[in-house]
Design a protein around this motif. Sequence first.
Motif, PDB file in Angstrom:
ATOM      1  N   GLY A   1       0.802  -1.220   0.000  1.00 50.40           N
ATOM      2  CA  GLY A   1       0.000   0.000   0.000  1.00 50.40           C
ATOM      3  C   GLY A   1       0.836   1.271   0.000  1.00 50.40           C
ATOM      4  O   GLY A   1       0.323   2.354  -0.276  1.00 50.40           O
ATOM      5  N   GLU A   2       2.117   1.161   0.300  1.00 46.67           N
ATOM      6  CA  GLU A   2       3.014   2.322   0.339  1.00 46.67           C
ATOM      7  C   GLU A   2       3.463   2.681  -1.079  1.00 46.67           C
ATOM      8  O   GLU A   2       3.754   1.819  -1.892  1.00 46.67           O
ATOM      9  CB  GLU A   2       4.236   2.011   1.204  1.00 46.67           C
ATOM     10  N   THR A   3       3.514   3.979  -1.374  1.00 43.75           N
ATOM     11  CA  THR A   3       3.979   4.448  -2.677  1.00 43.75           C
ATOM     12  C   THR A   3       5.497   4.586  -2.658  1.00 43.75           C
ATOM     13  O   THR A   3       6.061   5.091  -1.683  1.00 43.75           O
ATOM     14  CB  THR A   3       3.351   5.803  -3.026  1.00 43.75           C
ATOM     15  N   VAL A   4       6.140   4.136  -3.729  1.00 41.38           N
ATOM     16  CA  VAL A   4       7.589   4.268  -3.883  1.00 41.38           C
ATOM     17  C   VAL A   4       7.883   4.970  -5.202  1.00 41.38           C
ATOM     18  O   VAL A   4       7.093   4.897  -6.138  1.00 41.38           O
ATOM     19  CB  VAL A   4       8.317   2.903  -3.844  1.00 41.38           C
ATOM     20  N   LYS A   5       9.013   5.651  -5.245  1.00 42.57           N
ATOM     21  CA  LYS A   5       9.441   6.324  -6.473  1.00 42.57           C
ATOM     22  C   LYS A   5      10.914   6.011  -6.701  1.00 42.57           C
ATOM     23  O   LYS A   5      11.715   6.067  -5.765  1.00 42.57           O
ATOM     24  CB  LYS A   5       9.250   7.835  -6.363  1.00 42.57           C
ATOM     25  N   ILE A   6      11.274   5.701  -7.944  1.00 43.22           N
ATOM     26  CA  ILE A   6      12.665   5.461  -8.285  1.00 43.22           C
ATOM     27  C   ILE A   6      13.353   6.821  -8.395  1.00 43.22           C
ATOM     28  O   ILE A   6      13.056   7.610  -9.283  1.00 43.22           O
ATOM     29  CB  ILE A   6      12.811   4.681  -9.615  1.00 43.22           C
ATOM     30  N   GLU A   7      14.259   7.094  -7.473  1.00 40.56           N
ATOM     31  CA  GLU A   7      14.933   8.387  -7.403  1.00 40.56           C
ATOM     32  C   GLU A   7      16.244   8.393  -8.190  1.00 40.56           C
ATOM     33  O   GLU A   7      16.527   9.333  -8.924  1.00 40.56           O
ATOM     34  CB  GLU A   7      15.208   8.733  -5.930  1.00 40.56           C
ATOM     35  N   LYS A   8      17.051   7.355  -8.021  1.00 39.82           N
ATOM     36  CA  LYS A   8      18.345   7.266  -8.694  1.00 39.82           C
ATOM     37  C   LYS A   8      18.650   5.812  -9.021  1.00 39.82           C
ATOM     38  O   LYS A   8      18.205   4.911  -8.330  1.00 39.82           O
ATOM     39  CB  LYS A   8      19.473   7.800  -7.806  1.00 39.82           C
ATOM     40  N   ILE A   9      19.458   5.626 -10.064  1.00 39.42           N
ATOM     41  CA  ILE A   9      19.956   4.301 -10.417  1.00 39.42           C
ATOM     42  C   ILE A   9      21.459   4.442 -10.621  1.00 39.42           C
ATOM     43  O   ILE A   9      21.918   5.332 -11.339  1.00 39.42           O
ATOM     44  CB  ILE A   9      19.283   3.748 -11.696  1.00 39.42           C
ATOM     45  N   ALA A  10      22.233   3.582  -9.989  1.00 36.58           N
ATOM     46  CA  ALA A  10      23.686   3.633 -10.119  1.00 36.58           C
ATOM     47  C   ALA A  10      24.095   3.431 -11.580  1.00 36.58           C
ATOM     48  O   ALA A  10      23.354   2.807 -12.350  1.00 36.58           O
ATOM     49  CB  ALA A  10      24.322   2.562  -9.235  1.00 36.58           C
ATOM     50  N   PRO A  11      25.258   3.945 -11.969  1.00 36.27           N
ATOM     51  CA  PRO A  11      25.693   3.855 -13.365  1.00 36.27           C
ATOM     52  C   PRO A  11      25.678   2.431 -13.945  1.00 36.27           C
ATOM     53  O   PRO A  11      25.364   2.254 -15.110  1.00 36.27           O
ATOM     54  CB  PRO A  11      27.125   4.406 -13.333  1.00 36.27           C
TER      55      PRO A  11
ATOM     56  N   GLY B   1      23.640   0.137 -12.864  1.00 35.80           N
ATOM     57  CA  GLY B   1      22.299  -0.393 -12.661  1.00 35.80           C
ATOM     58  C   GLY B   1      22.030  -0.990 -11.295  1.00 35.80           C
ATOM     59  O   GLY B   1      20.911  -1.410 -11.012  1.00 35.80           O
ATOM     60  N   ASP B   2      23.010  -1.029 -10.418  1.00 35.37           N
ATOM     61  CA  ASP B   2      22.825  -1.628  -9.103  1.00 35.37           C
ATOM     62  C   ASP B   2      23.747  -0.927  -8.121  1.00 35.37           C
ATOM     63  O   ASP B   2      24.952  -0.824  -8.388  1.00 35.37           O
ATOM     64  CB  ASP B   2      23.161  -3.116  -9.175  1.00 35.37           C
ATOM     65  N   PRO B   3      23.262  -0.357  -7.033  1.00 36.46           N
ATOM     66  CA  PRO B   3      21.914  -0.412  -6.485  1.00 36.46           C
ATOM     67  C   PRO B   3      21.000   0.667  -7.072  1.00 36.46           C
ATOM     68  O   PRO B   3      21.429   1.474  -7.892  1.00 36.46           O
ATOM     69  CB  PRO B   3      22.140  -0.157  -4.994  1.00 36.46           C
ATOM     70  N   ILE B   4      19.755   0.655  -6.591  1.00 35.68           N
ATOM     71  CA  ILE B   4      18.801   1.700  -6.953  1.00 35.68           C
ATOM     72  C   ILE B   4      18.409   2.445  -5.678  1.00 35.68           C
ATOM     73  O   ILE B   4      18.458   1.875  -4.591  1.00 35.68           O
ATOM     74  CB  ILE B   4      17.541   1.144  -7.655  1.00 35.68           C
ATOM     75  N   CYS B   5      18.070   3.708  -5.817  1.00 36.36           N
ATOM     76  CA  CYS B   5      17.636   4.521  -4.691  1.00 36.36           C
ATOM     77  C   CYS B   5      16.153   4.819  -4.889  1.00 36.36           C
ATOM     78  O   CYS B   5      15.756   5.311  -5.948  1.00 36.36           O
ATOM     79  CB  CYS B   5      18.443   5.809  -4.621  1.00 36.36           C
ATOM     80  N   ILE B   6      15.351   4.496  -3.877  1.00 35.86           N
ATOM     81  CA  ILE B   6      13.923   4.768  -3.947  1.00 35.86           C
ATOM     82  C   ILE B   6      13.531   5.725  -2.827  1.00 35.86           C
ATOM     83  O   ILE B   6      14.240   5.844  -1.834  1.00 35.86           O
ATOM     84  CB  ILE B   6      13.082   3.473  -3.842  1.00 35.86           C
ATOM     85  N   ILE B   7      12.421   6.410  -3.030  1.00 39.04           N
ATOM     86  CA  ILE B   7      11.822   7.205  -1.966  1.00 39.04           C
ATOM     87  C   ILE B   7      10.625   6.408  -1.461  1.00 39.04           C
ATOM     88  O   ILE B   7       9.739   6.054  -2.243  1.00 39.04           O
ATOM     89  CB  ILE B   7      11.372   8.584  -2.462  1.00 39.04           C
ATOM     90  N   VAL B   8      10.623   6.114  -0.180  1.00 43.66           N
ATOM     91  CA  VAL B   8       9.532   5.365   0.438  1.00 43.66           C
ATOM     92  C   VAL B   8       9.316   5.923   1.843  1.00 43.66           C
ATOM     93  O   VAL B   8      10.277   6.196   2.560  1.00 43.66           O
ATOM     94  CB  VAL B   8       9.824   3.839   0.472  1.00 43.66           C
ATOM     95  N   ALA B   9       8.080   6.127   2.208  1.00 41.44           N
ATOM     96  CA  ALA B   9       7.715   6.629   3.538  1.00 41.44           C
ATOM     97  C   ALA B   9       8.463   7.914   3.899  1.00 41.44           C
ATOM     98  O   ALA B   9       8.822   8.131   5.048  1.00 41.44           O
ATOM     99  CB  ALA B   9       7.951   5.545   4.595  1.00 41.44           C
ATOM    100  N   GLY B  10       8.755   8.753   2.885  1.00 36.53           N
ATOM    101  CA  GLY B  10       9.364  10.049   3.140  1.00 36.53           C
ATOM    102  C   GLY B  10      10.877  10.059   3.252  1.00 36.53           C
ATOM    103  O   GLY B  10      11.460  11.081   3.604  1.00 36.53           O
ATOM    104  N   TYR B  11      11.544   8.948   2.987  1.00 40.51           N
ATOM    105  CA  TYR B  11      13.001   8.957   3.035  1.00 40.51           C
ATOM    106  C   TYR B  11      13.594   8.154   1.884  1.00 40.51           C
ATOM    107  O   TYR B  11      12.896   7.396   1.222  1.00 40.51           O
ATOM    108  CB  TYR B  11      13.522   8.434   4.382  1.00 40.51           C
ATOM    109  N   ASN B  12      14.892   8.346   1.647  1.00 35.48           N
ATOM    110  CA  ASN B  12      15.594   7.620   0.588  1.00 35.48           C
ATOM    111  C   ASN B  12      16.097   6.288   1.123  1.00 35.48           C
ATOM    112  O   ASN B  12      16.622   6.230   2.240  1.00 35.48           O
ATOM    113  CB  ASN B  12      16.779   8.424   0.070  1.00 35.48           C
ATOM    114  N   LEU B  13      15.974   5.268   0.299  1.00 31.34           N
ATOM    115  CA  LEU B  13      16.405   3.922   0.660  1.00 31.34           C
ATOM    116  C   LEU B  13      17.109   3.307  -0.538  1.00 31.34           C
ATOM    117  O   LEU B  13      16.581   3.346  -1.653  1.00 31.34           O
ATOM    118  CB  LEU B  13      15.184   3.074   1.047  1.00 31.34           C
ATOM    119  N   SER B  14      18.302   2.788  -0.327  1.00 33.17           N
ATOM    120  CA  SER B  14      19.029   2.112  -1.397  1.00 33.17           C
ATOM    121  C   SER B  14      18.791   0.612  -1.298  1.00 33.17           C
ATOM    122  O   SER B  14      18.885   0.030  -0.218  1.00 33.17           O
ATOM    123  CB  SER B  14      20.534   2.384  -1.292  1.00 33.17           C
ATOM    124  N   LEU B  15      18.479   0.017  -2.429  1.00 35.64           N
ATOM    125  CA  LEU B  15      18.239  -1.421  -2.507  1.00 35.64           C
ATOM    126  C   LEU B  15      19.063  -2.017  -3.630  1.00 35.64           C
ATOM    127  O   LEU B  15      19.222  -1.405  -4.687  1.00 35.64           O
ATOM    128  CB  LEU B  15      16.763  -1.712  -2.821  1.00 35.64           C
TER     129      LEU B  15
END
Length: 76
Positions: A35-45, A47-61
């Motif tokens: 139910g939480e909205t996520v947005k792809i903020e950045k992608i490493a050159p 392609g790995d890792p990716i940075c998403i915005i979730v619950a108001g903060y940045n998270l790298s996965l």
Amino acid sequence: MIKLSSLTLGKSAVIREFEKSDLHIKLMEMGCVPGETVKIEKIAPLGDPICIIVAGYNLSLRKTEADHIWVEEVAV
């Protein structure tokens, strides 16, 4: 539905479900809950890792972690 790892830069989506693994508990603890909205903020050159915005903060996965999250893309 698509995997979060398939979402392109700048796109937003709503988390729908996880593939069952030990990883899904860790992801939920980091704010990736259904139910939480996520947005792809950045992608490493490379392609790995990716940075998403979730619950108001940045998270790298890592892409392997994002492969466990099923999302539904939303129009912004």
